[in-house]
Scaffold this motif. Sequence first.
Motif, PDB file in Angstrom:
ATOM      1  N   LEU A 116       0.830  -1.206   0.000  1.00 58.83           N
ATOM      2  CA  LEU A 116       0.000   0.000   0.000  1.00 58.83           C
ATOM      3  C   LEU A 116       0.863   1.255   0.000  1.00 58.83           C
ATOM      4  O   LEU A 116       0.554   2.237  -0.691  1.00 58.83           O
ATOM      5  N   LEU A 117       1.940   1.231   0.779  1.00 61.05           N
ATOM      6  CA  LEU A 117       2.844   2.376   0.812  1.00 61.05           C
ATOM      7  C   LEU A 117       3.472   2.612  -0.559  1.00 61.05           C
ATOM      8  O   LEU A 117       3.588   3.759  -1.015  1.00 61.05           O
ATOM      9  N   ILE A 118       3.861   1.537  -1.231  1.00 57.81           N
ATOM     10  CA  ILE A 118       4.450   1.677  -2.561  1.00 57.81           C
ATOM     11  C   ILE A 118       3.455   2.299  -3.538  1.00 57.81           C
ATOM     12  O   ILE A 118       3.780   3.221  -4.296  1.00 57.81           O
ATOM     13  N   VAL A 119       2.215   1.790  -3.517  1.00 65.02           N
ATOM     14  CA  VAL A 119       1.214   2.258  -4.479  1.00 65.02           C
ATOM     15  C   VAL A 119       0.853   3.713  -4.226  1.00 65.02           C
ATOM     16  O   VAL A 119       0.815   4.536  -5.157  1.00 65.02           O
ATOM     17  N   PHE A 120       0.603   4.065  -2.968  1.00 65.34           N
ATOM     18  CA  PHE A 120       0.200   5.441  -2.683  1.00 65.34           C
ATOM     19  C   PHE A 120       1.380   6.418  -2.775  1.00 65.34           C
ATOM     20  O   PHE A 120       1.159   7.615  -2.943  1.00 65.34           O
ATOM     21  N   ALA A 121       2.608   5.898  -2.682  1.00 65.99           N
ATOM     22  CA  ALA A 121       3.759   6.776  -2.893  1.00 65.99           C
ATOM     23  C   ALA A 121       3.887   7.185  -4.355  1.00 65.99           C
ATOM     24  O   ALA A 121       4.541   8.189  -4.660  1.00 65.99           O
ATOM     25  N   SER A 122       3.261   6.424  -5.242  1.00 70.58           N
ATOM     26  CA  SER A 122       3.311   6.761  -6.668  1.00 70.58           C
ATOM     27  C   SER A 122       2.246   7.775  -7.063  1.00 70.58           C
ATOM     28  O   SER A 122       2.178   8.164  -8.234  1.00 70.58           O
ATOM     29  N   ALA A 123       1.398   8.194  -6.106  1.00 70.55           N
ATOM     30  CA  ALA A 123       0.328   9.142  -6.425  1.00 70.55           C
ATOM     31  C   ALA A 123       0.848  10.452  -7.029  1.00 70.55           C
ATOM     32  O   ALA A 123       0.234  10.978  -7.961  1.00 70.55           O
ATOM     33  N   PRO A 124       1.972  11.024  -6.536  1.00 69.03           N
ATOM     34  CA  PRO A 124       2.454  12.258  -7.168  1.00 69.03           C
ATOM     35  C   PRO A 124       2.785  12.100  -8.645  1.00 69.03           C
ATOM     36  O   PRO A 124       2.677  13.074  -9.408  1.00 69.03           O
ATOM     37  N   LEU A 125       3.170  10.899  -9.075  1.00 61.48           N
ATOM     38  CA  LEU A 125       3.448  10.699 -10.498  1.00 61.48           C
ATOM     39  C   LEU A 125       2.177  10.849 -11.334  1.00 61.48           C
ATOM     40  O   LEU A 125       2.233  11.295 -12.489  1.00 61.48           O
ATOM     41  N   TYR A 126       1.049  10.476 -10.733  1.00 58.15           N
ATOM     42  CA  TYR A 126      -0.211  10.608 -11.453  1.00 58.15           C
ATOM     43  C   TYR A 126      -0.630  12.068 -11.599  1.00 58.15           C
ATOM     44  O   TYR A 126      -1.466  12.398 -12.448  1.00 58.15           O
ATOM     45  N   MET A 127      -0.045  12.945 -10.775  1.00 55.85           N
ATOM     46  CA  MET A 127      -0.395  14.356 -10.890  1.00 55.85           C
ATOM     47  C   MET A 127       0.137  14.969 -12.180  1.00 55.85           C
ATOM     48  O   MET A 127      -0.282  16.066 -12.576  1.00 55.85           O
ATOM     49  N   ILE A 128       1.068  14.269 -12.847  1.00 52.48           N
ATOM     50  CA  ILE A 128       1.546  14.749 -14.143  1.00 52.48           C
ATOM     51  C   ILE A 128       0.395  14.829 -15.128  1.00 52.48           C
ATOM     52  O   ILE A 128       0.345  15.702 -16.004  1.00 52.48           O
ATOM     53  N   VAL A 129      -0.558  13.919 -14.972  1.00 48.84           N
ATOM     54  CA  VAL A 129      -1.705  13.889 -15.877  1.00 48.84           C
ATOM     55  C   VAL A 129      -2.490  15.182 -15.798  1.00 48.84           C
ATOM     56  O   VAL A 129      -2.981  15.698 -16.814  1.00 48.84           O
ATOM     57  N   PHE A 130      -2.609  15.748 -14.596  1.00 52.98           N
ATOM     58  CA  PHE A 130      -3.406  16.955 -14.433  1.00 52.98           C
ATOM     59  C   PHE A 130      -2.734  18.170 -15.068  1.00 52.98           C
ATOM     60  O   PHE A 130      -3.398  19.182 -15.298  1.00 52.98           O
ATOM     61  N   LEU A 131      -1.449  18.094 -15.343  1.00 50.89           N
ATOM     62  CA  LEU A 131      -0.779  19.194 -16.037  1.00 50.89           C
ATOM     63  C   LEU A 131      -1.230  19.299 -17.491  1.00 50.89           C
ATOM     64  O   LEU A 131      -1.168  20.376 -18.080  1.00 50.89           O
ATOM     65  N   PHE A 132      -1.673  18.163 -18.042  1.00 54.91           N
ATOM     66  CA  PHE A 132      -2.059  18.133 -19.456  1.00 54.91           C
ATOM     67  C   PHE A 132      -3.531  17.809 -19.650  1.00 54.91           C
ATOM     68  O   PHE A 132      -4.039  17.924 -20.763  1.00 54.91           O
ATOM     69  N   GLY A 133      -4.237  17.358 -18.604  1.00 53.80           N
ATOM     70  CA  GLY A 133      -5.641  17.012 -18.731  1.00 53.80           C
ATOM     71  C   GLY A 133      -5.821  15.625 -19.323  1.00 53.80           C
ATOM     72  O   GLY A 133      -4.877  14.868 -19.509  1.00 53.80           O
ATOM     73  N   GLY A 134      -7.073  15.302 -19.634  1.00 50.56           N
ATOM     74  CA  GLY A 134      -7.368  14.034 -20.280  1.00 50.56           C
ATOM     75  C   GLY A 134      -7.915  12.967 -19.362  1.00 50.56           C
ATOM     76  O   GLY A 134      -8.352  11.919 -19.839  1.00 50.56           O
ATOM     77  N   ILE A 135      -7.906  13.193 -18.051  1.00 52.16           N
ATOM     78  CA  ILE A 135      -8.397  12.184 -17.108  1.00 52.16           C
ATOM     79  C   ILE A 135      -9.052  12.906 -15.941  1.00 52.16           C
ATOM     80  O   ILE A 135      -8.665  14.030 -15.589  1.00 52.16           O
ATOM     81  N   SER A 136     -10.027  12.271 -15.334  1.00 44.23           N
ATOM     82  CA  SER A 136     -10.760  12.891 -14.229  1.00 44.23           C
ATOM     83  C   SER A 136     -10.259  12.362 -12.893  1.00 44.23           C
ATOM     84  O   SER A 136      -9.725  11.241 -12.829  1.00 44.23           O
ATOM     85  N   PRO A 137     -10.413  13.131 -11.821  1.00 45.42           N
ATOM     86  CA  PRO A 137     -10.013  12.632 -10.491  1.00 45.42           C
ATOM     87  C   PRO A 137     -10.769  11.383 -10.075  1.00 45.42           C
ATOM     88  O   PRO A 137     -10.239  10.551  -9.339  1.00 45.42           O
ATOM     89  N   VAL A 138     -12.012  11.226 -10.558  1.00 48.47           N
ATOM     90  CA  VAL A 138     -12.792  10.037 -10.212  1.00 48.47           C
ATOM     91  C   VAL A 138     -12.116   8.772 -10.745  1.00 48.47           C
ATOM     92  O   VAL A 138     -12.085   7.733 -10.068  1.00 48.47           O
ATOM     93  N   SER A 139     -11.569   8.853 -11.944  1.00 53.47           N
ATOM     94  CA  SER A 139     -10.886   7.684 -12.527  1.00 53.47           C
ATOM     95  C   SER A 139      -9.646   7.319 -11.725  1.00 53.47           C
ATOM     96  O   SER A 139      -9.343   6.139 -11.543  1.00 53.47           O
ATOM     97  N   ILE A 140      -8.934   8.328 -11.237  1.00 55.99           N
ATOM     98  CA  ILE A 140      -7.742   8.057 -10.432  1.00 55.99           C
ATOM     99  C   ILE A 140      -8.134   7.395  -9.116  1.00 55.99           C
ATOM    100  O   ILE A 140      -7.516   6.407  -8.692  1.00 55.99           O
ATOM    101  N   LEU A 141      -9.169   7.919  -8.453  1.00 57.31           N
ATOM    102  CA  LEU A 141      -9.619   7.319  -7.201  1.00 57.31           C
ATOM    103  C   LEU A 141     -10.124   5.896  -7.429  1.00 57.31           C
ATOM    104  O   LEU A 141      -9.865   5.005  -6.603  1.00 57.31           O
ATOM    105  N   ALA A 142     -10.833   5.678  -8.533  1.00 56.71           N
ATOM    106  CA  ALA A 142     -11.330   4.335  -8.833  1.00 56.71           C
ATOM    107  C   ALA A 142     -10.186   3.368  -9.083  1.00 56.71           C
ATOM    108  O   ALA A 142     -10.236   2.205  -8.655  1.00 56.71           O
TER     109      ALA A 142
END
Length: 287
Positions: free
Chosen positions: A121-147
């Motif tokens: 769990l620590l490994i997976v949630f530590a990768s969350a900041p990498l997913y924030m790169i997506v928000f710099l360019f758009g194309g995905i919703s926060p709901v999809s990330i949470l799901a």
Amino acid sequence: MKSALLNPVLNKEIRLRFRSAKSFLGIAAYLGILGLISLGFIGMTLSFDYAGVFRPEESRSMFLMISMLQLALVIFITPGLTAGVISSERERQTLPILLTTAQSSSSIILSKLASSLSYLLLIVFASAPLYMIVFLFGGISPVSILASFALYVFTMLVVGSIGVLMSTLIRRTILAMVTTYSVAFFLTGGIAVIAMMLTNFNYAYYSQGTDYIWPYVFASVNIPVMFFSVFEGSVVQELQTMAGTSFSPWITFFIFYGVIIAGCLLIAVRKLRPRMKTKGKPAEKMG
């Protein structure tokens, strides 16, 4: 329930797992690999784009690639963390000592599972900041990330419960690990291949005007297919159209794997302590 989770077994397991330098090196290596893949994807996309622009649809493709890769890593890592939690104690001959403590069987099983999955769990949630790169360019919703993160956790519970069960039933850690990997790969890759093969027969049934439910059944209990449907909703609609039903495959998915999680943990709890057979007749009650 509180005593089953907050107990000396869980505290000891977590301290041993998180005080090791190898644990943090593993997290750093994992994040480094994901980061390099993300930067490599962006670099290759920009090199093939004449305008040098990273578009939202390309950002969505990168997110889907990283998510599927992380799901594969979760399925691959979880058996290695859980398939030896009980068998390793048996091999070190420390299981009898553990069973003589005041901890119940359910407390031991749940503590072993929680401590093993906490690192993942620590490994997976530590990768969350990498997913924030997506928000710099758009194309995905926060709901999809949470799901996606919710499905990561659910997948850990499914594969982890299978690993704990195999570790309880099988005495050798290597055999328990191989068996867990075999079951996990069948539930992911094996069922996906069966669903794809059955889909090829859809046209024959469609031409006859009859419903074809088997691809729907196998796809609705396959983790990668349902994970992919989070980002491509047309997958679920196609399965429902093929089967001629409006019943959501997500209900089938959670019921199927919920039964697996509960069944594996219950069997592991019952099989943890050996039943002692007494010779002769049972002692008569005094009084």
